[in-house]
Design a protein around this motif. Structure first.
Motif, mmCIF file in Angstrom:
data_model
loop_
_atom_site.group_PDB
_atom_site.id
_atom_site.type_symbol
_atom_site.label_atom_id
_atom_site.label_comp_id
_atom_site.label_asym_id
_atom_site.label_seq_id
_atom_site.Cartn_x
_atom_site.Cartn_y
_atom_site.Cartn_z
ATOM 1 N N PRO A 1 0.643 -1.319 -0.098
ATOM 2 C CA PRO A 1 -0.042 -0.192 0.072
ATOM 3 C C PRO A 1 0.477 0.633 -0.197
ATOM 4 C CG PRO A 1 0.470 -1.827 2.238
ATOM 5 C CD PRO A 1 0.748 -2.081 0.855
ATOM 6 N N ALA A 2 0.833 2.347 -0.639
ATOM 7 C CA ALA A 2 0.808 3.645 -0.440
ATOM 8 C C ALA A 2 1.175 4.108 0.588
ATOM 9 C CB ALA A 2 0.424 4.282 -1.724
ATOM 10 N N LYS A 3 1.995 4.871 1.203
ATOM 11 C CA LYS A 3 2.044 5.279 2.379
ATOM 12 C C LYS A 3 2.406 6.898 2.176
ATOM 13 C CE LYS A 3 4.429 1.657 4.336
ATOM 14 N NZ LYS A 3 5.714 1.575 5.645
ATOM 15 N N THR A 4 2.434 8.107 3.195
ATOM 16 C CA THR A 4 2.204 9.024 3.580
ATOM 17 C C THR A 4 3.001 9.493 4.670
ATOM 18 O OG1 THR A 4 0.906 11.065 3.538
ATOM 19 C CG2 THR A 4 -0.203 9.066 4.550
ATOM 20 N N LYS B 1 6.078 7.537 8.063
ATOM 21 C CA LYS B 1 5.891 7.001 7.229
ATOM 22 C C LYS B 1 5.104 5.903 7.228
ATOM 23 C CE LYS B 1 7.672 9.429 3.181
ATOM 24 N NZ LYS B 1 7.270 10.136 2.133
ATOM 25 N N PRO C 1 0.741 3.799 6.471
ATOM 26 C CA PRO C 1 -0.394 3.376 5.111
ATOM 27 C C PRO C 1 -1.024 4.935 5.439
ATOM 28 C CG PRO C 1 0.017 1.395 6.091
ATOM 29 C CD PRO C 1 1.006 2.756 6.714
ATOM 30 N N TYR C 2 -1.490 4.874 3.744
ATOM 31 C CA TYR C 2 -2.348 6.674 3.864
ATOM 32 C C TYR C 2 -4.257 6.128 5.283
ATOM 33 C CZ TYR C 2 -0.953 8.774 0.418
ATOM 34 O OH TYR C 2 0.241 9.174 -0.332
ATOM 35 N N SER D 1 1.909 13.215 1.387
ATOM 36 C CA SER D 1 3.312 12.566 0.842
ATOM 37 C C SER D 1 4.475 12.661 0.349
ATOM 38 C CB SER D 1 2.628 11.211 -0.142
ATOM 39 O OG SER D 1 1.867 12.365 -1.263
#
Length: 115
Positions: free
Chosen positions: A3-6, A18, A20-21, A47
């Motif tokens: 999963p994309a991280k922010t 950092k 996960p969203y 991000s």
């Protein structure tokens, strides 16, 4: 694919993490992130965030002013978050400009150049 991280930030600890969203389906309270050092609530900064070094007190003070003014570091369509001041002098100039002209502080702080 993971999963994309922010980025999330703890201002008292001067730490960035950092993660996960946040999920929009869950309530804001249940998706609250906590600092592993001090157990205070983390601030979602976006991000496109690059934290200042921990010893850079001026950089963290500027970051604190930006976050409290409501400015975050989210990516736009084709570029990064846009201009953000990096020194207290730049913040002071933009705050003075906002007071003189009546422009909202958040908009004045994100201005790349002052007229």
């Amino acid at each position: 694919m993971p999963p994309a991280k922010t980025s999330f930030v703890c201002l008292p600890c001067r730490a960035s993490y950092k993660q996960p969203y946040p999920t929009p389906a869950r309530s804001a309270k249940s998706d609250e992130r906590v600092c592993p050092r001090c157990a205070r609530t983390l601030i979602h900064v976006g991000s496109a965030f690059a934290p200042p070094p921990r010893r850079d007190t001026e950089g963290w003070r500027v970051l604190s002013l930006l976050l409290h003014a409501g400015i975050r570091f989210h990516k736009s369509c084709c570029a990064g978050p846009g201009y953000r001041p990096r020194s207290l002098r730049e913040v002071r100039e933009r705050m003075t400009y906002a007071r003189r002209t009546g422009e909202p502080i958040a908009r004045a702080l994100a201005r790349p150049e002052l007229p």
